[in-house]
Design an enzyme around this catalytic site. Structure first.
Site, short mmCIF file in Angstrom:
data_model
loop_
_atom_site.label_atom_id
_atom_site.label_comp_id
_atom_site.label_asym_id
_atom_site.label_seq_id
_atom_site.Cartn_x
_atom_site.Cartn_y
_atom_site.Cartn_z
N THR A 39 0.83 -1.22 0.00
CA THR A 39 0.00 0.00 0.00
C THR A 39 0.86 1.27 0.00
OG1 THR A 39 -0.02 0.14 2.40
CG2 THR A 39 -1.74 -1.19 1.38
N ASP B 193 17.16 1.49 -2.00
CA ASP B 193 16.59 1.41 -0.65
C ASP B 193 17.65 1.87 0.36
OD1 ASP B 193 15.85 0.36 1.97
OD2 ASP B 193 14.22 -0.63 0.90
C1 PRP Z 1 12.02 4.43 3.72
C2 PRP Z 1 12.71 5.76 3.94
C3 PRP Z 1 11.60 6.65 4.41
C4 PRP Z 1 10.41 6.11 3.64
C5 PRP Z 1 10.10 7.05 2.53
O1 PRP Z 1 11.84 3.76 4.90
O2 PRP Z 1 13.78 5.71 4.84
O3 PRP Z 1 11.36 6.58 5.80
O4 PRP Z 1 10.79 4.84 3.12
O5 PRP Z 1 8.98 6.62 1.84
P1 PRP Z 1 7.62 7.42 1.82
O6 PRP Z 1 7.97 8.85 1.56
O7 PRP Z 1 6.88 6.78 0.69
O8 PRP Z 1 6.93 7.22 3.14
P2 PRP Z 1 11.23 2.28 5.01
O9 PRP Z 1 9.78 2.37 5.35
O10 PRP Z 1 11.60 1.48 3.80
O11 PRP Z 1 11.91 1.70 6.30
P3 PRP Z 1 13.45 1.45 6.64
O12 PRP Z 1 14.11 2.81 6.76
O13 PRP Z 1 13.38 0.73 7.92
O14 PRP Z 1 14.06 0.64 5.53
N1 URA Z 2 12.57 4.41 0.45
C1 URA Z 2 13.83 4.24 0.01
O1 URA Z 2 14.71 3.83 0.79
N2 URA Z 2 14.10 4.53 -1.26
C2 URA Z 2 13.18 4.97 -2.13
O2 URA Z 2 13.50 5.22 -3.31
C3 URA Z 2 11.86 5.14 -1.65
C4 URA Z 2 11.59 4.86 -0.35
#
Ligand code: PRP
Ligand code: URA
Length: 209
Positions: A108, A200
Site C-alpha cells: 500500500t 533502498d
Molecule cells: C524508507 C525511507 C523513508 C520512507 C520514505 O523507509 O527511509 O522513511 O521509506 O517513503 P515514503 O515517503 O513513501 O513514506 P522504510 O519504510 O523502507 O523503512 P526502513 O528505513 O526501515 O528501511
Molecule cells: N525508500 C527508500 O529507501 N528509497 C526509495 O526510493 C523510496 C523509499
C-alpha cells in the site's frame, strides 16, 4: 506553508553522486551519508538565531560569544534516518535525540508507526527530523504531524532525495515546516521508489539486502 530549500552545494552534489552509484559499498555509503548530513545541517543553520553569552578567556579577559537560543532535538525516522545522526551530532553534540519508527507497507506504501520516543524538552525546542528519502511523503507527513500533535511548533526536516509526488503530498498534508533537501528527482516508479534515486536507503546503510 511548507518551505522547500534545495541545498545544492558542490560537495553535497559530489557526495550524493557516490550514494547514487549502485557499486558503492555499504561502508562508503554510510560515511558519505553522514558527511552529507553534516554539510546539510551546516547550510541549514546559516540563518539560525543564536543568543549572546559572556565567556572568560585564558587571557583573563571577558568577551561576548554565541550559543544556541533553544534546545535542539534531532529526530531520525527509523531506520534510514539513523544513517545521518553521527554526521549531525559531530556538529551539534549538545543536541538531544528522539526516535520515530515508521515502516512503509510494501504493497500500500502507507507508513505505519511502531516506535515514538521524544526527549522531555520544551515544546519551543527546534526539532530536526532526518530521513534520507522522501518518496510518497507518507512517512514525512506522519512524523511531522505526530510531533505537531505533541505540541512542537518549530519543525524542520532534512532529507537527501525527494520525489515531486512526495513534496506535493507534504505541501497538501502539513504546514509550517521547512524542508531542506539535496535533490528533487524525476518521479516515483510503480514500486514507490524514487527514480533515479539511490535505491533502498535502509538496506544500503545496514547491509540488509
Ligand atoms: C524508507 C525511507 C523513508 C520512507 C520514505 O523507509 O527511509 O522513511 O521509506 O517513503 P515514503 O515517503 O513513501 O513514506 P522504510 O519504510 O523502507 O523503512 P526502513 O528505513 O526501515 O528501511
Ligand atoms: N525508500 C527508500 O529507501 N528509497 C526509495 O526510493 C523510496 C523509499
Amino acid at each position: 506553508m511548507v518551505n522547500v530549500k534545495v541545498l545544492d552545494h558542490p560537495l553535497i552534489k559530489i557526495k550524493l553522486t557516490v550514494l547514487r552509484d549502485k557499486n558503492t559499498k555499504h561502508t562508503e555509503f554510510k560515511s558519505n551519508l553522514n558527511e552529507i548530513a553534516s554539510l546539510m545541517v551546516f547550510e541549514m543553520l546559516r540563518d539560525y538565531q543564536v543568543k549572546n553569552i559572556k565567556v572568560e578567556t585564558p587571557t583573563k579577559s571577558k568577551t561576548t560569544g554565541q550559543t544556541f537560543n533553544k534546545e535542539i532535538v534531532i529526530v531520525p525516522i527509523l531506520r534510514a534516518g539513523i544513517g545521518m545522526i553521527d554526521g549531525i551530532t559531530n556538529l551539534i553534540p549538545q543536541a538531544k535525540i528522539g526516535h520515530i519508527g515508521l515502516y512503509r507497507d510494501e504493497k500500500t506504501l502507507e507508513a505505519h508507526e511502531y516506535f515514538y520516543k521524544i526527549p522531555n524538552v520544551s515544546k519551543d525546542s527546534v526539532i530536526i527530523i532526518v530521513d534520507p528519502m522522501l518518496a510518497t511523503g507518507g512517512s514525512a507527513v506522519d512524523a511531522i504531524n505526530r510531533l505537531k500533535k505533541d505540541g512542537f511548533k518549530n519543525i524542520k526536516m532534512v532529507s537527501l532525495v525527494g520525489a515531486p509526488e512526495g513534496i506535493k503530498y507534504l505541501k497538501e498534508n502539513t504546514t509550517n515546516v521547512d524542508l531542506y533537501i539535496a535533490a528533487i528527482d524525476k518521479k516515483l516508479n510503480k514500486d514507490g521508489y524514487i527514480v533515479p534515486g539511490l535505491g533502498d536507503a535502509g538496506d544500503r546503510i545496514f547491509g540488509t539486502k
